[in-house]
Design an enzyme around this catalytic site. Sequence first.
Site, PDB file in Angstrom:
ATOM      1  N   ARG A  42      -9.379   7.966  -0.953  1.00  0.00           N
ATOM      2  CA  ARG A  42     -10.367   8.403   0.041  1.00  0.00           C
ATOM      3  C   ARG A  42     -11.254   9.501  -0.523  1.00  0.00           C
ATOM      4  O   ARG A  42     -10.842  10.269  -1.380  1.00  0.00           O
ATOM      5  CB  ARG A  42      -9.651   8.925   1.285  1.00  0.00           C
TER       6      ARG A  42
ATOM      7  N   HIS B 289      -5.614   3.579  -1.613  1.00  0.00           N
ATOM      8  CA  HIS B 289      -6.919   3.919  -1.032  1.00  0.00           C
ATOM      9  C   HIS B 289      -7.264   5.338  -1.489  1.00  0.00           C
ATOM     10  O   HIS B 289      -6.664   6.304  -1.019  1.00  0.00           O
ATOM     11  CB  HIS B 289      -6.835   3.841   0.498  1.00  0.00           C
TER      12      HIS B 289
ATOM     13  N   HIS C 247      -3.603  -4.373   7.842  1.00  0.00           N
ATOM     14  CA  HIS C 247      -3.720  -3.192   8.697  1.00  0.00           C
ATOM     15  C   HIS C 247      -2.821  -3.316   9.924  1.00  0.00           C
ATOM     16  O   HIS C 247      -2.984  -4.232  10.718  1.00  0.00           O
ATOM     17  CB  HIS C 247      -5.163  -2.906   9.156  1.00  0.00           C
TER      18      HIS C 247
ATOM     19  N   GLU D  95     -11.050  -9.432   3.407  1.00  0.00           N
ATOM     20  CA  GLU D  95      -9.782  -9.029   4.027  1.00  0.00           C
ATOM     21  C   GLU D  95     -10.036  -8.785   5.513  1.00  0.00           C
ATOM     22  O   GLU D  95     -10.887  -7.968   5.885  1.00  0.00           O
ATOM     23  CB  GLU D  95      -9.216  -7.762   3.367  1.00  0.00           C
TER      24      GLU D  95
ATOM     25  N   ARG E 175      -7.146  12.729   0.889  1.00  0.00           N
ATOM     26  CA  ARG E 175      -6.079  13.210   1.773  1.00  0.00           C
ATOM     27  C   ARG E 175      -4.688  12.728   1.348  1.00  0.00           C
ATOM     28  O   ARG E 175      -3.699  13.327   1.700  1.00  0.00           O
ATOM     29  CB  ARG E 175      -6.349  12.811   3.226  1.00  0.00           C
TER      30      ARG E 175
ATOM     31  N   GLU F 116      -8.645   0.441  -2.856  1.00  0.00           N
ATOM     32  CA  GLU F 116      -9.464   0.489  -1.638  1.00  0.00           C
ATOM     33  C   GLU F 116     -10.429   1.639  -1.782  1.00  0.00           C
ATOM     34  O   GLU F 116     -10.018   2.743  -2.165  1.00  0.00           O
ATOM     35  CB  GLU F 116      -8.555   0.786  -0.449  1.00  0.00           C
TER      36      GLU F 116
ATOM     37  N   ASN G 111       0.856  -1.187   0.000  1.00  0.00           N
ATOM     38  CA  ASN G 111       0.000   0.000   0.000  1.00  0.00           C
ATOM     39  C   ASN G 111       0.898   1.245   0.000  1.00  0.00           C
ATOM     40  O   ASN G 111       1.728   1.416   0.900  1.00  0.00           O
ATOM     41  CB  ASN G 111      -0.876  -0.052   1.264  1.00  0.00           C
TER      42      ASN G 111
ATOM     43  N   HIS H  59       0.972   6.238   1.874  1.00  0.00           N
ATOM     44  CA  HIS H  59       1.721   7.200   2.694  1.00  0.00           C
ATOM     45  C   HIS H  59       2.931   7.801   1.988  1.00  0.00           C
ATOM     46  O   HIS H  59       3.543   8.733   2.506  1.00  0.00           O
ATOM     47  CB  HIS H  59       2.034   6.592   4.058  1.00  0.00           C
TER      48      HIS H  59
ATOM     49  N   THR I 154      -8.353   3.564   8.601  1.00  0.00           N
ATOM     50  CA  THR I 154      -9.591   2.781   8.576  1.00  0.00           C
ATOM     51  C   THR I 154      -9.751   2.067   9.917  1.00  0.00           C
ATOM     52  O   THR I 154      -9.075   1.087  10.196  1.00  0.00           O
ATOM     53  CB  THR I 154      -9.549   1.776   7.404  1.00  0.00           C
TER      54      THR I 154
HETATM   55  N1  PXP Z   1      -5.844  -3.078   4.187  1.00  0.00           N
HETATM   56  C1  PXP Z   1      -6.814  -2.136   4.295  1.00  0.00           C
HETATM   57  C2  PXP Z   1      -8.196  -2.506   3.874  1.00  0.00           C
HETATM   58  C3  PXP Z   1      -6.510  -0.829   4.748  1.00  0.00           C
HETATM   59  O1  PXP Z   1      -7.496   0.081   4.878  1.00  0.00           O
HETATM   60  C4  PXP Z   1      -5.175  -0.508   5.035  1.00  0.00           C
HETATM   61  C5  PXP Z   1      -4.828   0.904   5.418  1.00  0.00           C
HETATM   62  O2  PXP Z   1      -5.054   1.747   4.342  1.00  0.00           O
HETATM   63  C6  PXP Z   1      -4.202  -1.508   4.899  1.00  0.00           C
HETATM   64  C7  PXP Z   1      -4.563  -2.792   4.489  1.00  0.00           C
HETATM   65  C8  PXP Z   1      -2.772  -1.252   5.188  1.00  0.00           C
HETATM   66  O3  PXP Z   1      -2.619  -0.888   6.525  1.00  0.00           O
HETATM   67  P1  PXP Z   1      -1.239  -0.308   7.016  1.00  0.00           P
HETATM   68  O4  PXP Z   1      -0.986   0.956   6.270  1.00  0.00           O
HETATM   69  O5  PXP Z   1      -1.441  -0.107   8.481  1.00  0.00           O
HETATM   70  O6  PXP Z   1      -0.206  -1.360   6.718  1.00  0.00           O
END
Ligand code: PXP
Length: 273
Positions: free
Chosen positions: A47, A45, A193, A153, A51, A72, A9, A12, A103
């Site tokens: 959003r 993601h 997550h 998930e 953001r 996402e 992901n 960030h 989330t």
């Molecule tokens: N899976 C989902 C559905 C999420 O919402 C997120 C966060 O955007 C992640 C995985 C990844 O989480 P993290 O950034 O904490 O590794």
Amino acid sequence: MAPIRLGVNVDHIATVRQARGTSYPDPVDAAVLAIEAGADSITMHLREDRRHIQDRDVREFVARARSPLNLEMAVTDEMIALACDVKPRFACLVPERRAELTTEGGLHVAKQPRRVAKACQQLHAAGIAVALFVDPEVKSLDAIVETRAPHVEIHTGRYCDMTDAEERARELKRIADFAKAAAAAGLEVHAGHGLTADNVGPIAAIPEIVELNIGHSLVARALFIGVGEAVREMPAAMSKAVRSRARPDPATATPPPTPDSCSATSGPGPLCL
Ligand code: PXP
């Protein structure tokens, strides 16, 4: 490479860019590096408040990279229309609240079964395989199965945040029990997550989990060692645990869904692609 897929992901990377409103760092460049380093897919993601990831990032990744995008998204008309237009390979439906930092819980499928099922149908019709991001509650499985989403998930955030060993062990069991029940119900099971190289082991050791989606810790690690190295570290942490997985008894194990067991748009069964 571990026999469990890694989705990276890159939200960030975009967070750093949006903090200054610059054009760098580019999450699509980071995504390409992650794929080159062995990531199986990229998660973004988009959003509603934009953001971090922007519409352009999603479109650019799909145009530039051959690897699958897992989009996402909230269950809204705007996001469904956008996904059906961009056509990522996968979509993960998540709950979204504007004030949250991240989330903060799974989708309450049982509270909005028709809305979620309709979104799954629309996305499936556009050729997108859907995962529902849910808390590991076995009692919510019937509602999840009824949406005919092929993937689920599991939200691992609570497990990752827990510091008390007993509480953590209980949450891990809850995740393992849910994964087993979900796989037995014909769903492909993913998790994500809050996962880091240090806490991913026990989750990767759950035999039914076939994909992990990891972002924040990986991007944080990449600040020090680069995106490629940070991605390469993760399968090593995962595979250590995967090697120690209890192998399911072939006599009783549920086989994974085959294309034949996945119907198109009518009848029971998941909306497989
Ligand atoms: N899976 C989902 C559905 C999420 O919402 C997120 C966060 O955007 C992640 C995985 C990844 O989480 P993290 O950034 O904490 O590794």
